[in-house]
Design a protein around this motif. Structure first.
Motif, short mmCIF file in Angstrom:
data_model
loop_
_atom_site.label_atom_id
_atom_site.label_comp_id
_atom_site.label_asym_id
_atom_site.label_seq_id
_atom_site.Cartn_x
_atom_site.Cartn_y
_atom_site.Cartn_z
N UNK A 176 0.82 -1.21 0.00
CA UNK A 176 0.00 0.00 0.00
C UNK A 176 0.85 1.26 0.00
N UNK A 177 1.99 1.22 0.70
CA UNK A 177 2.87 2.39 0.73
C UNK A 177 3.58 2.58 -0.59
N UNK A 178 3.92 1.48 -1.29
CA UNK A 178 4.66 1.60 -2.54
C UNK A 178 3.76 2.02 -3.70
N UNK A 179 2.52 1.54 -3.70
CA UNK A 179 1.60 1.89 -4.78
C UNK A 179 1.21 3.37 -4.69
N UNK A 180 1.02 4.02 -5.82
CA UNK A 180 0.60 5.43 -5.80
C UNK A 180 -0.84 5.56 -5.32
N UNK A 181 -1.22 6.71 -4.81
CA UNK A 181 -2.59 6.92 -4.35
C UNK A 181 -3.58 6.64 -5.48
N UNK A 182 -4.69 6.01 -5.11
CA UNK A 182 -5.74 5.73 -6.07
C UNK A 182 -5.65 4.39 -6.76
N UNK A 183 -4.55 3.66 -6.55
CA UNK A 183 -4.42 2.32 -7.12
C UNK A 183 -4.38 1.31 -5.97
N UNK A 184 -5.48 0.62 -5.73
CA UNK A 184 -5.53 -0.30 -4.60
C UNK A 184 -4.92 -1.66 -4.94
N UNK A 185 -4.64 -2.43 -3.92
CA UNK A 185 -4.19 -3.79 -4.10
C UNK A 185 -5.19 -4.58 -4.96
N UNK A 186 -4.64 -5.38 -5.86
CA UNK A 186 -5.49 -6.23 -6.68
C UNK A 186 -6.08 -5.56 -7.90
N UNK A 187 -5.76 -4.29 -8.13
CA UNK A 187 -6.36 -3.56 -9.25
C UNK A 187 -5.29 -2.86 -10.09
N UNK A 188 -4.21 -3.56 -10.34
CA UNK A 188 -3.14 -2.99 -11.16
C UNK A 188 -2.41 -4.12 -11.88
N UNK A 189 -1.71 -3.75 -12.94
CA UNK A 189 -0.76 -4.63 -13.62
C UNK A 189 0.64 -4.17 -13.23
N UNK A 190 1.47 -5.09 -12.80
CA UNK A 190 2.86 -4.80 -12.46
C UNK A 190 3.73 -5.16 -13.66
N UNK A 191 4.55 -4.22 -14.11
CA UNK A 191 5.37 -4.44 -15.30
C UNK A 191 6.82 -4.12 -15.02
N UNK A 192 7.71 -4.85 -15.68
CA UNK A 192 9.14 -4.56 -15.62
C UNK A 192 9.75 -4.96 -16.96
N UNK A 193 10.37 -4.00 -17.62
CA UNK A 193 10.97 -4.20 -18.94
C UNK A 193 12.41 -3.68 -18.87
N UNK A 194 13.37 -4.55 -19.16
CA UNK A 194 14.76 -4.10 -19.05
C UNK A 194 15.72 -4.75 -20.02
N UNK A 195 15.34 -5.81 -20.70
CA UNK A 195 16.29 -6.53 -21.56
C UNK A 195 16.66 -5.70 -22.78
N UNK A 196 17.89 -5.84 -23.26
CA UNK A 196 18.32 -5.05 -24.43
C UNK A 196 17.41 -5.22 -25.64
#
Length: 368
Positions: free
Chosen positions: A187-207
């Protein structure tokens, strides 16, 4: 131990530290960690090292700039080090440049090489990682294969069966030991207005996704088309690529955050509707925690996660937005995945690997 010196565990990247930490903890006083500095950014390595290996001797090679010559320079530094204080064995993990440097140095001084996570294959020699995996198949003394499919890959390339042990993957215990239970951190890491269970987590880093503007735009556009908010945990190289490629306005359609540490990332993934990534490790983590994953890659060296149903591979020919939205609209997907066992073993891979390092239980243990 099999000799007078400690077992040298060579690592250079955050995923290597994460996956080797359970092995190092089980080796205890027999282990010494040597870091090449391949991931020198504190966001990627420093935040995890202290919590993962608080009581283990850790040393760092002299820092080097990026460049194709760095493998040889790392190998040279490691060779001098191993000649001064000869280890009883050298352990490397995975497929990075640091792995190759550690293996080259061990071979130069005649010290046995234990390759953790051996036998993964994408069969795409345009990938530097695939070349590194093939090199380790030639020089390692002991191959710790996570799955029987990895063992078959090694046997098909002529590696003797007496040099291979199917151990499982250390990611199982790494995830179990790193996972956080306190959801208030989410809850602290997520920005305000985006609750647990209602977001897509993404990470893109490969060349393949960040070094070419077309590929980066394709990935960011697909993420922007999803039905729920997307939180992009952007690695330093990704943030630099976004600026360099003029994709800042496109990235502004997402919520861009700095990467969390490993434990928090796992908890964030558990509470996400979906995870989108190009990481090899996340493909494995999805099978341990049972979260649905889309992998944005040309190919994968981890087909087990695809076969088990945890992971969908989206290549440049596929529509990322369409695939991910279809998964988001499947109401029973997560429940099905939670009932599906991980293909990566029983959580005792690190115990088996530590025993190999200490006792040299395979006939291939041939220290000079």
């Amino acid at each position: 131990m099999t000799g007078q010196g400690r077992i040298a565990v060579v690592a250079g990247t955050r995923p290597e530290v994460i996956k080797l930490a359970p092995v190092v903890r089980r080796l205890g006083d027999d282990a010494e960690v040597v870091l090449t500095g391949q991931h020198h950014d504190p966001e990627l390595l420093g935040q995890h090292l202290g919590s993962a290996l608080p009581d283990t001797p850790v040393s760092m090679l002299a820092p080097l700039l990026e460049g194709s010559h760095r493998v040889g320079l790392w190998a040279d530094q490691l060779t001098h080090r191993f000649r001064r204080v000869r280890p009883s064995a050298v352990v490397v993990q995975g497929d990075t440049d640091s792995v190759v440097a550690g293996a080259m140095a061990a071979r130069a001084v005649g010290v046995p090489i234990v390759h953790v996570e051996a036998g993964l294959r994408s069969h795409d020699l345009s990938m530097p990682e695939e070349v590194n995996r093939r090199y380790l198949a030639l020089v390692a003394d002991v191959h710790c294969a996570p799955t029987f499919e990895n063992e078959r890959n090694l046997l098909a390339e002529g590696v003797g069966g007496d040099r291979i042990l199917v151990t499982g993957n250390t990611i199982v215990e790494a995830v179990r030991e790193s996972r956080r239970a306190d959801v208030t951190d989410v809850d602290r890491w997520l920005p305000p207005g985006i609750p647990r269970g209602e977001y897509v987590l993404a990470t893109i880093h490969r060349p393949e996704n960040t070094d070419h503007e077309t590929a980066l735009r394709r990935a960011l556009t697909g993420l922007a088309e999803l039905d729920v908010p997307v939180v992009l945990a952007a690695h330093p190289r990704t943030r630099a690529a976004i600026e360099r490629s003029g994709c800042s306005r496109l990235a502004a359609r997402l919520v861009v955050r700095t990467p969390p540490d490993h434990g928090l990332f796992l908890t964030l993934a558990e509470h996400a509707r979906l995870v989108v990534s190009d990481s090899g490790g996340v493909q494995e983590e999805s099978t341990v925690l049972g979260f649905p994953l889309v992998t944005v890659r040309r190919n994968t060296e981890r087909p087990e996660s695809l076969a088990a149903g945890f992971n969908r591979l989206v290549t440049p020919l596929d529509d990322l937005g369409a695939v991910a939205n279809a998964m988001l609209r499947d109401p029973n997907l997560r429940e099905r995945l939670r009932r599906q066992p991980s293909p990566y073993g029983d959580g005792h891979a690190s115990d088996r690997i530590a025993q190999i390092c200490r006792d040299g239980v395979l006939p291939a243990w041939t220290a000079a």
